[in-house]
Design an enzyme around this catalytic site. Structure first.
Site, PDB file in Angstrom:
ATOM      1  N   HIS A 138       0.814  -1.219   0.000  1.00  0.00           N
ATOM      2  CA  HIS A 138       0.000   0.000   0.000  1.00  0.00           C
ATOM      3  C   HIS A 138       0.849   1.271   0.000  1.00  0.00           C
ATOM      4  O   HIS A 138       0.354   2.351  -0.319  1.00  0.00           O
ATOM      5  CB  HIS A 138      -0.985   0.003   1.178  1.00  0.00           C
ATOM      6  CG  HIS A 138      -0.403   0.325   2.514  1.00  0.00           C
ATOM      7  ND1 HIS A 138      -0.064  -0.640   3.442  1.00  0.00           N
ATOM      8  CD2 HIS A 138      -0.107   1.504   3.107  1.00  0.00           C
ATOM      9  CE1 HIS A 138       0.389  -0.061   4.533  1.00  0.00           C
ATOM     10  NE2 HIS A 138       0.383   1.240   4.356  1.00  0.00           N
ATOM     11  N   ASP A 168      -0.002  -7.729   1.612  1.00  0.00           N
ATOM     12  CA  ASP A 168       0.327  -6.305   1.574  1.00  0.00           C
ATOM     13  C   ASP A 168       1.842  -6.095   1.598  1.00  0.00           C
ATOM     14  O   ASP A 168       2.343  -5.221   2.296  1.00  0.00           O
ATOM     15  CB  ASP A 168      -0.344  -5.550   2.735  1.00  0.00           C
ATOM     16  CG  ASP A 168      -0.174  -4.046   2.626  1.00  0.00           C
ATOM     17  OD1 ASP A 168      -0.100  -3.541   1.492  1.00  0.00           O
ATOM     18  OD2 ASP A 168      -0.083  -3.369   3.677  1.00  0.00           O
ATOM     19  N   GLY A 242       3.578   6.969   7.616  1.00  0.00           N
ATOM     20  CA  GLY A 242       4.960   7.103   7.153  1.00  0.00           C
ATOM     21  C   GLY A 242       5.850   5.991   7.657  1.00  0.00           C
ATOM     22  O   GLY A 242       6.904   5.719   7.080  1.00  0.00           O
ATOM     23  N   ASN A 243       5.449   5.329   8.762  1.00  0.00           N
ATOM     24  CA  ASN A 243       6.193   4.166   9.267  1.00  0.00           C
ATOM     25  C   ASN A 243       5.948   2.920   8.420  1.00  0.00           C
ATOM     26  O   ASN A 243       6.731   1.960   8.484  1.00  0.00           O
ATOM     27  CB  ASN A 243       5.794   3.833  10.702  1.00  0.00           C
ATOM     28  CG  ASN A 243       6.602   4.597  11.732  1.00  0.00           C
ATOM     29  OD1 ASN A 243       6.063   5.383  12.507  1.00  0.00           O
ATOM     30  ND2 ASN A 243       7.895   4.351  11.746  1.00  0.00           N
ATOM     31  N   SER A 244       4.858   2.910   7.659  1.00  0.00           N
ATOM     32  CA  SER A 244       4.498   1.718   6.883  1.00  0.00           C
ATOM     33  C   SER A 244       5.657   1.277   6.004  1.00  0.00           C
ATOM     34  O   SER A 244       6.265   2.079   5.288  1.00  0.00           O
ATOM     35  CB  SER A 244       3.289   2.002   5.997  1.00  0.00           C
ATOM     36  OG  SER A 244       2.114   2.005   6.749  1.00  0.00           O
ATOM     37  N   LEU A 299      -6.537 -26.268  -1.604  1.00  0.00           N
ATOM     38  CA  LEU A 299      -7.196 -27.558  -1.431  1.00  0.00           C
ATOM     39  C   LEU A 299      -8.582 -27.581  -2.049  1.00  0.00           C
ATOM     40  O   LEU A 299      -9.086 -28.643  -2.413  1.00  0.00           O
ATOM     41  CB  LEU A 299      -7.314 -27.902   0.058  1.00  0.00           C
ATOM     42  CG  LEU A 299      -6.019 -28.183   0.815  1.00  0.00           C
ATOM     43  CD1 LEU A 299      -6.340 -28.582   2.253  1.00  0.00           C
ATOM     44  CD2 LEU A 299      -5.223 -29.274   0.128  1.00  0.00           C
ATOM     45  N   GLY A 300      -9.229 -26.425  -2.128  1.00  0.00           N
ATOM     46  CA  GLY A 300     -10.586 -26.382  -2.665  1.00  0.00           C
ATOM     47  C   GLY A 300     -11.638 -26.676  -1.613  1.00  0.00           C
ATOM     48  O   GLY A 300     -12.572 -27.440  -1.846  1.00  0.00           O
ATOM     49  N   VAL A 302     -13.951 -24.798   1.852  1.00  0.00           N
ATOM     50  CA  VAL A 302     -14.373 -23.619   2.610  1.00  0.00           C
ATOM     51  C   VAL A 302     -14.290 -23.998   4.088  1.00  0.00           C
ATOM     52  O   VAL A 302     -14.846 -25.013   4.502  1.00  0.00           O
ATOM     53  CB  VAL A 302     -15.801 -23.187   2.235  1.00  0.00           C
ATOM     54  CG1 VAL A 302     -16.213 -21.960   3.054  1.00  0.00           C
ATOM     55  CG2 VAL A 302     -15.886 -22.891   0.744  1.00  0.00           C
TER      56      VAL A 302
END
Length: 514
Positions: A138, A168, A242-244, A299-300, A302
């Site tokens: 991001h 991310d 700003g630390n990201s 694996l397919g 839920v």
């Protein structure tokens, strides 16, 4: 002969006497001043000597610091040493978006939510001497131009090696006078809650800022569309905009996390920050550097959590593992291996499964095509199946309910203790709902505040099994429900068209009878 005039000596003495007195008086004053000055100097020297004596006495009575103070001083020195070693590897990242892109809202900004952005700032850390930088996706989202500034002031235009939305994370590379200063990468799994850490980055554009705190929690899950792939280190080290992308480091000077999020009501640090642990970041980094993309195993199925009531019904000594809501297709790796709805996966590739997110991450990090043993609990029995890992796929949401199915009217039964109106599943209803079953009991209406409502049943759900018993009729369902008492566990397997967004197959609902 005239007489000689006689001198009047008395008058002469009277004339000279005032002058002599003045001289004598001046001399006396001068002598007095000299004596006063001398006495003052003597007194001052004596006072100074006494003061020096007192200071020497105080210094001679000084004792070395206590063990606690010595420990604090050593910790302070450790902070300074870590900062000195790591700061040269921390970079400042500036981004600029093209003016024509202002009409579009950028994806979620961890600090401020969705917003328009022309300029952005963030941080990163050099982890390879050839110029590879690890940061957040991001930080560079939608950037038309980027610039990386090193701690020594040099600036570079970086190349984007690859990004990964689920975690991310992003990898950049700068080329120049290599080798660059790098920070060593450590093992986040070795961290303990309470360990000291430092966050280094550019909060509010203030480059090379260092804050200290402890690990407040591990394996923290936050809200978001990719929560299954993001399990954070939580810290109270101040993390601000700003630390990201900057590093979270231990007292060995090793990077053990990439700062990514804060939990705040003000937009700035409230003492709850989150970093992506290196246990997640390292595999992603290696794949991005090698291929520019991340492939994840699949694996397919839920999954859902194993609640205490499900653990008791399915014979587990305590809640753990991952409950299989559904197997998404007959061609999926799970279906090919024999995994079924309502199975509880308790081991994957020899490792115990803590919960559904833990299983998802283990599967995702498994090489495509590898065959791994998977142990499941089914009807109180342990089964070990061999599953060949497939490439991760996306599940497309199905269409809404057909209008004809909603209007179909069939015979309904009287309301039972479940608090729902029920009807037998007909072949026409199964076809209308596009359900791959021919037997079950359909929920047509739910009473507010009832057991059915507490359980989470929805209209058009088809009840297939209750407490591991296959349901063949409404009478059988009523009999099972009527035998339950307050405090009993209730586990219901359903399939329904309104649940297709969560997977097209079976779902397991659990509660405790009030």
């Amino acid at each position: 002969m005239e007489p000689v005039p006689q001198t009047d000596h008395s008058s002469v003495r009277l004339t000279r006497s005032p002058m002599r007195r003045q001289v004598v008086l001046s001399l006396l004053v001068a002598v007095g001043l000299l004596i006063g000055i001398g006495i003052g100097i003597f007194i001052s020297r004596e006072a100074s000597a006494r003061q020096q004596h007192r200071l020497l006495q105080v210094n001679r009575s000084w004792e070395p610091p206590s063990v606690a103070v010595s420990t604090a001083l050593a910790l302070s020195e450790a902070f300074a040493e870590v900062a000195r070693r790591v700061e040269p590897a921390v970079v400042h990242i500036e981004t600029v978006a093209e003016p024509t892109s202002t009409s579009a809202l950028e994806p979620f900004d961890w600090f401020h939510g969705p917003r328009r952005r022309q300029r952005g700032e963030g941080s990163g850390v050099l982890v390879d001497a050839d110029g590879y930088i690890l940061t957040n996706k991001h930080v560079i989202e939608d950037a038309a131009r980027m610039r990386v500034r090193l701690a020594d002031g040099r600036t570079f235009v970086p190349q984007i090696i690859g990004t990964d939305t689920e975690t991310d994370l992003a990898v950049l590379r700068i080329k120049g006078s290599a080798p660059f200063s790098v920070a060593p990468v450590g093992d986040s799994e070795a961290l303990k809650v309470g360990d000291w850490v430092l966050a280094i980055g550019s909060p509010f554009g203030l480059e090379q800022s260092v804050t200290a705190g402890i690990i407040s929690a591990k394996d923290r899950v936050t809200a978001g569309p990719h929560a299954n792939f993001q399990q954070f280190l939580q810290t109270d080290a101040a993390i601000n905009p700003g630390n990201s992308g900057g590093p979270l480091v231990n007292l060995k000077g090793e990077v053990i996390g990439i700062n990514a999020q804060i939990s705040t009501s003000t937009g700035v640090s409230n003492g709850v920050g989150f970093a992506i642990p290196t246990s997640i970041a390292i595999p992603v980094y290696n794949q991005l550097v090698a291929t520019g993309k991340v492939e994840r195993g699949w694996l397919g199925i839920v999954l859902d959590e194993v609640k205490p009531e499900a653990a008791r019904v399915y014979g587990l000594d305590h809640p753990h593992g991952a409950l299989v809501h559904d197997v998404v297709s007959k061609d999926s790796p799970a279906a090919q291996a024999g995994i079924q709805s309502a199975d509880i996966i308790v081991q994957f590739d020899g490792q115990s499964v803590r919960d559904q997110r833990h299983l998802t991450r283990m599967v995702a990090s498994s090489p495509i095509g590898r065959v791994v043993p998977v142990t499941v609990m089914r009807d109180g029995r342990r089964l070990t199946l061999q599953v060949k890992i497939g490439p991760r796929q996306s599940i497309s949401p199905s269409s809404a309910l057909p209008t004809s199915a909603q209007k179909e009217s069939t015979r309904t039964r009287q309301r039972v203790k479940l608090g729902a109106k029920l009807q037998m599943l007909s072949a026409q209803t199964a076809r209308s709902f596009n359900l791959p079953i021919t037997q079950g009991v359909v929920v047509s209406e739910i009473e507010e505040g009832s057991l059915a409502s507490e359980l989470g049943l929805q209209t058009h759900d088809v009840i297939l099994r209750v407490n591991r018993q296959t349901i063949g009729s409404i009478e059988q369902l009523e009999a099972i429900i009527s035998q339950l008492q307050s405090g009993d566990d209730l586990v219901v397997e359903v399939i329904g068209p309104r649940r297709l967004l969560d997977g097209p197959g079976r779902h397991v609902l659990t509660t405790v009878v009030p």
